[in-house]
Design a protein around this motif. Structure first.
Motif, PDB file in Angstrom:
ATOM      1  N   ILE A  19     -28.348  57.812  61.187  1.00 52.68           N
ATOM      2  CA  ILE A  19     -29.008  59.031  61.678  1.00 52.68           C
ATOM      3  C   ILE A  19     -28.803  59.155  63.180  1.00 52.68           C
ATOM      4  N   ASP A  20     -28.994  58.073  63.895  1.00 51.28           N
ATOM      5  CA  ASP A  20     -28.830  58.075  65.347  1.00 51.28           C
ATOM      6  C   ASP A  20     -27.418  58.507  65.734  1.00 51.28           C
ATOM      7  N   PHE A  21     -26.406  57.947  65.083  1.00 56.46           N
ATOM      8  CA  PHE A  21     -25.023  58.297  65.387  1.00 56.46           C
ATOM      9  C   PHE A  21     -24.747  59.774  65.111  1.00 56.46           C
ATOM     10  N   TYR A  22     -25.097  60.227  63.927  1.00 55.20           N
ATOM     11  CA  TYR A  22     -24.755  61.599  63.551  1.00 55.20           C
ATOM     12  C   TYR A  22     -25.542  62.640  64.332  1.00 55.20           C
ATOM     13  N   THR A  23     -26.790  62.360  64.659  1.00 50.09           N
ATOM     14  CA  THR A  23     -27.579  63.362  65.382  1.00 50.09           C
ATOM     15  C   THR A  23     -27.371  63.297  66.898  1.00 50.09           C
ATOM     16  N   LYS A  24     -27.155  62.104  67.433  1.00 54.04           N
ATOM     17  CA  LYS A  24     -27.038  61.984  68.888  1.00 54.04           C
ATOM     18  C   LYS A  24     -25.596  62.001  69.386  1.00 54.04           C
ATOM     19  N   LYS A  25     -24.683  61.429  68.635  1.00 52.91           N
ATOM     20  CA  LYS A  25     -23.281  61.383  69.074  1.00 52.91           C
ATOM     21  C   LYS A  25     -22.503  62.616  68.606  1.00 52.91           C
ATOM     22  N   LEU A  26     -22.701  63.016  67.344  1.00 56.15           N
ATOM     23  CA  LEU A  26     -21.961  64.163  66.819  1.00 56.15           C
ATOM     24  C   LEU A  26     -22.765  65.458  66.850  1.00 56.15           C
ATOM     25  N   ASP A  27     -24.008  65.374  67.297  1.00 53.98           N
ATOM     26  CA  ASP A  27     -24.881  66.551  67.419  1.00 53.98           C
ATOM     27  C   ASP A  27     -25.175  67.224  66.079  1.00 53.98           C
ATOM     28  N   PHE A  28     -25.211  66.455  65.002  1.00 56.18           N
ATOM     29  CA  PHE A  28     -25.564  66.998  63.699  1.00 56.18           C
ATOM     30  C   PHE A  28     -27.079  67.206  63.638  1.00 56.18           C
ATOM     31  N   THR A  29     -27.509  67.956  62.650  1.00 56.26           N
ATOM     32  CA  THR A  29     -28.925  68.184  62.390  1.00 56.26           C
ATOM     33  C   THR A  29     -29.362  67.311  61.223  1.00 56.26           C
ATOM     34  N   LEU A  30     -30.507  66.678  61.368  1.00 58.97           N
ATOM     35  CA  LEU A  30     -31.106  65.930  60.255  1.00 58.97           C
ATOM     36  C   LEU A  30     -31.800  66.958  59.368  1.00 58.97           C
ATOM     37  N   ILE A  31     -31.287  67.149  58.172  1.00 55.89           N
ATOM     38  CA  ILE A  31     -31.819  68.143  57.236  1.00 55.89           C
ATOM     39  C   ILE A  31     -32.995  67.576  56.454  1.00 55.89           C
ATOM     40  N   GLU A  32     -32.839  66.328  56.004  1.00 55.17           N
ATOM     41  CA  GLU A  32     -33.891  65.718  55.176  1.00 55.17           C
ATOM     42  C   GLU A  32     -33.851  64.210  55.330  1.00 55.17           C
ATOM     43  N   ASP A  33     -35.039  63.606  55.332  1.00 52.65           N
ATOM     44  CA  ASP A  33     -35.191  62.150  55.308  1.00 52.65           C
ATOM     45  C   ASP A  33     -36.452  61.873  54.501  1.00 52.65           C
ATOM     46  N   THR A  34     -36.263  61.678  53.206  1.00 50.84           N
ATOM     47  CA  THR A  34     -37.378  61.531  52.284  1.00 50.84           C
ATOM     48  C   THR A  34     -37.297  60.184  51.569  1.00 50.84           C
ATOM     49  N   VAL A  45     -30.062  63.406  54.585  1.00 45.72           N
ATOM     50  CA  VAL A  45     -29.021  64.432  54.590  1.00 45.72           C
ATOM     51  C   VAL A  45     -28.846  64.953  56.012  1.00 45.72           C
ATOM     52  N   VAL A  46     -27.587  64.996  56.470  1.00 49.49           N
ATOM     53  CA  VAL A  46     -27.256  65.553  57.782  1.00 49.49           C
ATOM     54  C   VAL A  46     -26.184  66.617  57.619  1.00 49.49           C
ATOM     55  N   SER A  47     -26.078  67.456  58.647  1.00 52.05           N
ATOM     56  CA  SER A  47     -25.108  68.548  58.613  1.00 52.05           C
ATOM     57  C   SER A  47     -24.756  68.939  60.042  1.00 52.05           C
ATOM     58  N   PRO A  48     -23.533  69.412  60.255  1.00 50.49           N
ATOM     59  CA  PRO A  48     -23.235  69.948  61.579  1.00 50.49           C
ATOM     60  C   PRO A  48     -24.217  71.079  61.921  1.00 50.49           C
ATOM     61  N   LYS A  49     -24.561  71.195  63.199  1.00 46.31           N
ATOM     62  CA  LYS A  49     -25.474  72.262  63.628  1.00 46.31           C
ATOM     63  C   LYS A  49     -24.912  73.614  63.247  1.00 46.31           C
ATOM     64  N   ASN A  50     -25.796  74.505  62.875  1.00 44.61           N
ATOM     65  CA  ASN A  50     -25.459  75.896  62.546  1.00 44.61           C
ATOM     66  C   ASN A  50     -24.520  76.019  61.352  1.00 44.61           C
ATOM     67  N   SER A  51     -24.528  75.027  60.475  1.00 42.50           N
ATOM     68  CA  SER A  51     -23.691  75.078  59.275  1.00 42.50           C
ATOM     69  C   SER A  51     -24.583  75.193  58.047  1.00 42.50           C
ATOM     70  N   ASN A  52     -24.185  76.039  57.135  1.00 46.12           N
ATOM     71  CA  ASN A  52     -24.917  76.196  55.877  1.00 46.12           C
ATOM     72  C   ASN A  52     -24.075  75.772  54.686  1.00 46.12           C
ATOM     73  N   SER A  53     -23.060  74.969  54.943  1.00 46.32           N
ATOM     74  CA  SER A  53     -22.175  74.571  53.849  1.00 46.32           C
ATOM     75  C   SER A  53     -22.447  73.126  53.456  1.00 46.32           C
ATOM     76  N   THR A  54     -21.442  72.420  53.056  1.00 51.12           N
ATOM     77  CA  THR A  54     -21.563  71.053  52.560  1.00 51.12           C
ATOM     78  C   THR A  54     -22.268  70.157  53.567  1.00 51.12           C
ATOM     79  N   THR A  55     -23.130  69.276  53.057  1.00 49.54           N
ATOM     80  CA  THR A  55     -23.845  68.318  53.894  1.00 49.54           C
ATOM     81  C   THR A  55     -23.373  66.913  53.557  1.00 49.54           C
TER      82      THR A  55
END
Length: 140
Positions: A19-34, A45-55
């Motif tokens: 989570i740290d790598f994808y959100t802080k290094k690649l600037d992805f959004t954390l969609i869900e952590d359940t 689940v993570v996704s690139p910012k402003n993307s509504n496609s594949t996660t």
């Protein structure tokens, strides 16, 4: 009929470091952590910012055989392809954050591309498709 690929599972060593790598290094959004108590695992689940496609589903390896594939899910080939609307912005941002590029930027017939490693060594293309390329029309 309409179908979509919703998630791609990426086997990781640890949820929080991924989570740290994808959100802080690649600037992805954390969609869900359940937390899922019935399986004693997390649904992350993570996704690139402003993307509504594949996660990407960050799936922690739970068996020894799964651990063998961390960082090598595609047998040394590029595994994931991150499309951008501004290659130079993202390339320079990633360099500044310490992302390791294993192939320098080049211009190809389909656009501009460079290859980088994620925190475990999986290879990714950072790509900006050319204006007339068919993939450019498919992006959200």
């Amino acid at each position: 009929m309409k179908q979509s690929i919703v998630h791609i599972a990426l086997v990781v060593n640890d949820y929080d470091e991924a989570i740290d790598f994808y959100t802080k290094k690649l600037d992805f959004t954390l969609i869900e952590d359940t937390y899922q108590p019935e399986q004693n695992k997390r649904w992350v689940v993570v996704s690139p910012k402003n993307s509504n496609s594949t996660t990407i589903l960050l799936a922690k390896a739970s068996k020894p055989i799964q651990k063998d594939f961390i960082g090598n899910q595609a047998g040394g080939r590029v595994f994931l392809f991150l499309a951008t609307d501004d290659f130079d912005r993202d390339y320079n941002n990633y360099l500044a954050k310490g992302i390791e590029f294993v192939r320098k930027p080049k211009v190809a017939d389909y656009g501009k591309v460079a290859v980088f490693k994620d925190l475990y060594g999986n290879l990714w293309d950072l790509v900006q498709f050319g204006e007339d390329h068919i993939m450019n029309q498919r992006l959200d």
